[in-house]
Design an enzyme around this catalytic site. Structure first.
Site, mmCIF file in Angstrom:
data_model
loop_
_atom_site.group_PDB
_atom_site.id
_atom_site.type_symbol
_atom_site.label_atom_id
_atom_site.label_comp_id
_atom_site.label_asym_id
_atom_site.label_seq_id
_atom_site.Cartn_x
_atom_site.Cartn_y
_atom_site.Cartn_z
ATOM 1 N N LYS A 1 0.734 -1.227 -0.053
ATOM 2 C CA LYS A 1 0.102 -0.036 -0.187
ATOM 3 C C LYS A 1 0.829 1.146 -0.025
ATOM 4 C CE LYS A 1 -1.937 -0.988 3.762
ATOM 5 N NZ LYS A 1 -1.425 -2.350 4.255
ATOM 6 N N ARG B 1 -8.991 1.064 9.787
ATOM 7 C CA ARG B 1 -8.497 -0.304 10.197
ATOM 8 C C ARG B 1 -9.470 -1.133 10.866
ATOM 9 N NH1 ARG B 1 -2.689 0.777 9.366
ATOM 10 N NH2 ARG B 1 -1.620 -1.244 9.796
ATOM 11 N N ARG C 1 12.291 -5.283 4.498
ATOM 12 C CA ARG C 1 12.121 -3.939 4.161
ATOM 13 C C ARG C 1 12.948 -2.640 4.695
ATOM 14 N NH1 ARG C 1 5.933 -1.819 4.851
ATOM 15 N NH2 ARG C 1 6.499 -1.850 7.101
ATOM 16 N N ARG D 1 12.287 -0.454 10.215
ATOM 17 C CA ARG D 1 11.256 -0.193 11.379
ATOM 18 C C ARG D 1 11.348 -1.154 12.294
ATOM 19 N NH1 ARG D 1 5.390 0.779 8.523
ATOM 20 N NH2 ARG D 1 4.685 -0.454 10.216
ATOM 21 N N ARG E 1 0.948 -8.314 13.984
ATOM 22 C CA ARG E 1 0.176 -7.386 12.987
ATOM 23 C C ARG E 1 -0.617 -8.217 12.063
ATOM 24 N NH1 ARG E 1 5.607 -4.583 11.011
ATOM 25 N NH2 ARG E 1 4.282 -3.885 9.355
HETATM 26 P P1 ADP Z 1 1.646 -1.600 8.479
HETATM 27 O O1 ADP Z 1 0.289 -1.404 7.808
HETATM 28 O O2 ADP Z 1 2.588 -2.190 7.657
HETATM 29 O O3 ADP Z 1 1.246 -2.673 9.656
HETATM 30 P P2 ADP Z 1 1.379 0.780 9.523
HETATM 31 O O4 ADP Z 1 2.706 1.854 9.028
HETATM 32 O O5 ADP Z 1 0.468 1.509 8.357
HETATM 33 O O6 ADP Z 1 2.187 -0.463 9.319
HETATM 34 O O7 ADP Z 1 1.057 0.970 10.803
HETATM 35 C C1 ADP Z 1 2.085 0.723 11.995
HETATM 36 C C2 ADP Z 1 1.330 0.833 12.978
HETATM 37 O O8 ADP Z 1 0.937 2.110 13.458
HETATM 38 C C3 ADP Z 1 0.471 -0.110 13.166
HETATM 39 O O9 ADP Z 1 0.926 -1.571 13.760
HETATM 40 C C4 ADP Z 1 -0.569 0.049 14.598
HETATM 41 O O10 ADP Z 1 0.040 0.101 15.773
HETATM 42 C C5 ADP Z 1 -0.495 1.819 14.357
HETATM 43 N N1 ADP Z 1 -1.878 2.046 13.418
HETATM 44 C C6 ADP Z 1 -1.744 2.584 11.837
HETATM 45 N N2 ADP Z 1 -2.791 2.589 11.474
HETATM 46 C C7 ADP Z 1 -3.724 2.535 12.370
HETATM 47 C C8 ADP Z 1 -5.198 2.700 12.287
HETATM 48 N N3 ADP Z 1 -5.958 2.924 11.429
HETATM 49 N N4 ADP Z 1 -5.866 2.355 13.971
HETATM 50 C C9 ADP Z 1 -5.055 1.989 14.879
HETATM 51 N N5 ADP Z 1 -3.603 1.754 14.719
HETATM 52 C C10 ADP Z 1 -3.120 1.993 13.612
#
Ligand code: ADP
Ligand code: ZN
Length: 229
Positions: A13, A88, A127, A160, A171
């Site tokens: 994404k 999410r 990554r 990360r 995750r």
């Molecule tokens: P990925 O999709 O690769 O897990 P992101 O960078 O999108 O990574 O998100 C990293 C972290 O940020 C998630 O594991 C969560 O803790 C938090 N996070 C991101 N987006 C949301 C969301 N919409 N609601 C709750 N927590 C979120």
């Protein structure tokens, strides 16, 4: 145009959002990037979010919803944006729908990045990300020209903290139990499109571009006209 990117972590994404932002001028609103920026700057949001992020858990809805709706309200209404990583949960999706309807900026399309578990685990463990512009690399599949340095802006790359095997597993569990149901949520609204996240980035981008060009845009404009009477 308002687009939501949906799919498991590692489905590509972020990579595609950065490409679309570059080539078509979309604003890339990544919840993860915004949260990480808050952690880095030691804001109240960052302090509240950090422990959840490190464990691979979702940051509580109330924090994320307020943060993202504020971000959206601060964009200018003519700007096309991609929401990457938000919503999410169904609760987040309901709140987003309500706010976007108020702003008369309903979601035009949700792109679901369908990817296999094998792909996403391989991608996440190797990554690397740009500390400045967020561009994403992979040490073997998509290496930068110069090791450790971003092709686009010359900044340093980093790994990360939550891209460790244990946290990746968590995750994915969280995705399966709390986020996956959004596929049906948006399918029933008739705005879900699917791309294969297993392919290499340039191929995914071609698919995506096809989805985003007319007749989709024409259809959308026609339905907007109807709405406006
Ligand atoms: P990925 O999709 O690769 O897990 P992101 O960078 O999108 O990574 O998100 C990293 C972290 O940020 C998630 O594991 C969560 O803790 C938090 N996070 C991101 N987006 C949301 C969301 N919409 N609601 C709750 N927590 C979120
Ligand atoms: Zn960069």
């Amino acid at each position: 145009m308002q687009i939501v990117f949906l799919g498991p972590p590692g489905a590509g994404k972020g990579t595609q959002a950065v490409m679309l932002a570059d080539k078509k001028g979309f604003l890339h609103l990544s919840t993860g990037d915004i949260l990480r920026e808050n952690v880095k700057n030691g804001t109240l949001i960052g302090k509240k979010a950090k422990a959840f992020m490190d464990k691979g858990e979702l940051v509580p809805d109330n924090i994320v919803i307020e943060m993202m709706l504020d971000t959206i309200k601060n964009t200018r209404s003519h700007e096309d944006f991609i929401l990457d990583g938000f919503p999410r949960t169904v609760y987040q999706a309901n709140n987003l729908d309500r706010e976007l309807n108020k702003l008369k900026l309903p979601i035009d399309m949700v792109v679901y990045f369908k990817a296999s578990i094998k792909t996403v685990i391989l991608r996440l463990t190797d990554r690397r990300l740009c500390s400045k512009c967020g561009a994403s690399y992979h040490i073997t599949n998509m290496p930068p020209k110069k090791q450790g340095v971003c092709d686009k802006c010359g900044s340093e790359l980093y790994q990360r903290k939550d891209d460790s095997e244990k946290t990746i597993k968590k995750r994915l569990e969280v995705y399966n139990s709390q986020t996956k149901e959004l596929i049906d949520y948006y399918k029933s609204q008739g705005i879900l499109k699917e791309v294969s996240g297993d392919m290499e980035a340039s191929k995914v981008y071609s698919e995506l571009s096809e989805i985003l060009t007319p007749p989709f845009l024409l259809q959308r404009d026609a339905s907007k006209q109807k709405e406006l009477g």
